[in-house]
Design a protein around this motif. Structure first.
Motif, PDB file in Angstrom:
ATOM      1  N   VAL A 136      -3.091  13.858   1.953  1.00 41.39           N
ATOM      2  CA  VAL A 136      -3.195  12.570   2.731  1.00 41.39           C
ATOM      3  C   VAL A 136      -2.679  11.712   3.149  1.00 41.39           C
ATOM      4  N   SER A 137      -2.920  10.812   4.348  1.00 40.59           N
ATOM      5  CA  SER A 137      -2.062  10.060   4.953  1.00 40.59           C
ATOM      6  C   SER A 137      -1.672   8.214   4.511  1.00 40.59           C
ATOM      7  N   PRO A 138      -0.898   7.867   4.555  1.00 37.52           N
ATOM      8  CA  PRO A 138      -0.897   6.614   4.050  1.00 37.52           C
ATOM      9  C   PRO A 138      -2.066   5.865   3.237  1.00 37.52           C
ATOM     10  N   THR A 139      -3.052   5.466   5.208  1.00 35.13           N
ATOM     11  CA  THR A 139      -3.818   3.993   5.250  1.00 35.13           C
ATOM     12  C   THR A 139      -5.216   4.671   4.406  1.00 35.13           C
ATOM     13  N   PRO A 140      -5.253   6.136   4.710  1.00 35.41           N
ATOM     14  CA  PRO A 140      -6.467   7.107   3.934  1.00 35.41           C
ATOM     15  C   PRO A 140      -6.830   6.761   2.166  1.00 35.41           C
ATOM     16  N   TYR A 141      -5.481   7.400   2.131  1.00 38.59           N
ATOM     17  CA  TYR A 141      -4.409   7.100   0.569  1.00 38.59           C
ATOM     18  C   TYR A 141      -5.043   5.813   0.509  1.00 38.59           C
ATOM     19  N   ARG A 142      -4.208   4.868   0.732  1.00 35.97           N
ATOM     20  CA  ARG A 142      -4.415   3.670  -0.111  1.00 35.97           C
ATOM     21  C   ARG A 142      -6.372   2.902  -0.174  1.00 35.97           C
ATOM     22  N   GLN A 143      -6.512   2.896   1.165  1.00 34.43           N
ATOM     23  CA  GLN A 143      -8.143   3.233   1.039  1.00 34.43           C
ATOM     24  C   GLN A 143      -9.636   4.051  -0.270  1.00 34.43           C
ATOM     25  N   SER A 144      -8.632   5.141  -0.467  1.00 31.59           N
ATOM     26  CA  SER A 144      -9.414   6.212  -1.459  1.00 31.59           C
ATOM     27  C   SER A 144      -8.784   5.149  -3.227  1.00 31.59           C
ATOM     28  N   LEU A 145      -8.112   3.488  -2.547  1.00 32.33           N
ATOM     29  CA  LEU A 145      -7.961   3.493  -4.577  1.00 32.33           C
ATOM     30  C   LEU A 145      -9.129   1.991  -4.325  1.00 32.33           C
ATOM     31  N   ARG A 146      -9.464   1.513  -3.501  1.00 28.21           N
ATOM     32  CA  ARG A 146     -10.099   0.404  -3.034  1.00 28.21           C
ATOM     33  C   ARG A 146     -12.096   0.976  -3.532  1.00 28.21           C
TER      34      ARG A 146
END
Length: 93
Positions: free
Chosen positions: A77-87
């Protein structure tokens, strides 16, 4: 990293060095430097709100382009979706 120089230093053939390196580290010598940058980038994405460009710079990628290439290769997964998946998902009424 080209394996010829470390293999020479270790007094091994390039093939033997690459095989033993992969056995010890879990990845080929050519993939290791990127992984050393992906791990801190992943932690910064998980623990900060820094823009992706700053995460890439602090992790040693320089710009976000290599991070956007290496993170999906490692995590899928790319950075932004990775970060969003943590929220946590927003609660629905």
């Amino acid at each position: 990293m080209t394996p010829a120089r470390p293999a020479d230093h270790a007094r091994m053939s390039v093939r033997t060095f690459a095989r033993r390196f992969a056995e010890e580290v879990g990845r080929p010598p050519g993939q290791w430097p990127a992984q050393c940058r992906v791990d801190p980038a992943r932690r910064l994405l998980e623990t900060t709100a820094l823009p992706v460009d700053q995460v890439a710079a602090q992790a040693g990628f320089g710009t976000s382009a290599p991070l956007r290439q290496h993170l999906p290769a490692t995590l899928g997964v790319s950075p932004t979706p990775y970060r969003q998946s943590l929220r946590p998902a927003a609660a629905t009424p």
